[in-house]
Design a protein around this motif. Sequence first.
Motif, PDB file in Angstrom:
ATOM      1  N   ASN A  91       0.417  -1.357  -0.077  1.00  0.00           N
ATOM      2  CA  ASN A  91       0.157   0.034  -0.159  1.00  0.00           C
ATOM      3  C   ASN A  91       0.918   1.202   0.332  1.00  0.00           C
ATOM      4  O   ASN A  91       1.713   1.169   0.807  1.00  0.00           O
ATOM      5  N   GLY A  92       0.385   1.580  -0.021  1.00  0.00           N
ATOM      6  CA  GLY A  92       0.874   3.406  -0.306  1.00  0.00           C
ATOM      7  C   GLY A  92       1.392   3.997  -1.621  1.00  0.00           C
ATOM      8  O   GLY A  92       1.385   3.090  -2.631  1.00  0.00           O
ATOM      9  N   VAL A  93       1.523   5.712  -1.169  1.00  0.00           N
ATOM     10  CA  VAL A  93       2.087   6.184  -2.435  1.00  0.00           C
ATOM     11  C   VAL A  93       3.613   6.830  -2.518  1.00  0.00           C
ATOM     12  O   VAL A  93       4.350   7.276  -3.291  1.00  0.00           O
ATOM     13  N   GLN A  94       3.937   6.446  -1.112  1.00  0.00           N
ATOM     14  CA  GLN A  94       5.416   7.053  -0.738  1.00  0.00           C
ATOM     15  C   GLN A  94       6.909   5.998  -1.319  1.00  0.00           C
ATOM     16  O   GLN A  94       7.988   5.881  -1.126  1.00  0.00           O
ATOM     17  N   LYS A  95       5.843   4.514  -1.142  1.00  0.00           N
ATOM     18  CA  LYS A  95       6.855   3.254  -1.011  1.00  0.00           C
ATOM     19  C   LYS A  95       7.930   2.980  -1.889  1.00  0.00           C
ATOM     20  O   LYS A  95       9.621   2.820  -1.515  1.00  0.00           O
TER      21      LYS A  95
ATOM     22  N   THR B 253      10.747   5.526  -1.018  1.00  0.00           N
ATOM     23  CA  THR B 253      11.399   4.956  -0.052  1.00  0.00           C
ATOM     24  C   THR B 253      12.746   3.865  -0.633  1.00  0.00           C
ATOM     25  O   THR B 253      13.912   3.426  -0.358  1.00  0.00           O
ATOM     26  N   LEU B 254      12.063   3.165  -1.453  1.00  0.00           N
ATOM     27  CA  LEU B 254      13.255   1.727  -2.442  1.00  0.00           C
ATOM     28  C   LEU B 254      13.867   2.569  -2.619  1.00  0.00           C
ATOM     29  O   LEU B 254      15.232   2.220  -3.601  1.00  0.00           O
ATOM     30  N   GLY B 255      13.495   4.538  -3.663  1.00  0.00           N
ATOM     31  CA  GLY B 255      14.703   4.494  -4.650  1.00  0.00           C
ATOM     32  C   GLY B 255      15.966   5.011  -3.588  1.00  0.00           C
ATOM     33  O   GLY B 255      16.864   6.138  -4.136  1.00  0.00           O
TER      34      GLY B 255
ATOM     35  N   GLY C 170       6.232   0.789 -10.775  1.00  0.00           N
ATOM     36  CA  GLY C 170       5.359   0.943 -10.486  1.00  0.00           C
ATOM     37  C   GLY C 170       4.234   0.009 -10.232  1.00  0.00           C
ATOM     38  O   GLY C 170       4.204  -0.307 -10.946  1.00  0.00           O
ATOM     39  N   GLY C 171       3.672   0.145  -8.709  1.00  0.00           N
ATOM     40  CA  GLY C 171       2.945  -1.525  -9.172  1.00  0.00           C
ATOM     41  C   GLY C 171       2.076  -1.017  -8.237  1.00  0.00           C
ATOM     42  O   GLY C 171       1.681  -0.448  -6.909  1.00  0.00           O
TER      43      GLY C 171
END
Length: 309
Positions: A103-107, A110-112, A122-123
């Motif tokens: 969930n979320g739009v900032q995940k 964070t990975l980046g 994106g998924g």
Amino acid sequence: MKIVVVGAGGVGGYFGAQLAASGQDVVFIARGDHLAAMRTQGLRVESELAPRVLTDVHATDDLGQVHDADLVLIAVKLWDTDDIAQRLVPLASRGAAVISLQNGVQKDETLGRYLPRESILGGVCYISASIEAPGVIRHTGALARIVFGEYDGRQSSRADRILDAFRGAGIETELSHDITSVLWRKFVFLVGLSTVTSAARQPIGVLRDDPDARQVLYEVLAEATAVGRAAGAKLPDDFARQQLEFCDTLPPQMSSSMLHDLQHGHRLELPWLAGSVIRVGAEAGVETPYTAALAGVLAPYAAGERSAP
């Protein structure tokens, strides 16, 4: 394809099992009793849509044992994202594509921080599934869908290959050329549902039928929509109203996984859901008073160990 599924809970267990059953080379990253059961008994998916029984499961708790992969699917709780990202550096640096189904739009932001930006697609997924018992995944309903895409909107050869693998496993899948907007579309609804059901300790049916609670739900949806539009997502002006009307179509007993976690004293994804709306809104100059107020009410429970009355 060689696919690593990080997190073998409801989401990772379901989609990973479908991919493995179709002949893809799948490695599950799991832990605890669930991992032990997968190693000794296999993995079973209880589902009216696509039941699966895997007797030979490749599962480990050590990402370091995986030396190469074509694709990594991330399906862990949001608070584990930093740790997982750091552990994925070797695989991503060697060319593995990475898709988070969290969930979320900032995940992915964070990975980046740790992974090459070009490795991340994106998924988003739409499914109701959970661990029923160690080694057993329970999928509820007929919805099990994935939407993913390159952030620059292009249709790459790796995206086509991933699409073929997903569809070959019988997974309803869409390749999006505007994945940012897709992420925000789900996120707006998720923030509204999770925040308001948790703060009220009530399912959606109770909230939508009470005029005051319904208005609060609308205001949270509207704030998340405004923040999403400010962040570049293509959301219609009346998107909050659309989402409220969508809530009218849901089973009245439906709530949210956050409310479930709250009631059982588990840690909450609050900082990554309502918290993201507040943070991104502040950066964009969009006020979010309703979301902030409800997040404040829920804040004492965010770390877990304290169950809601």
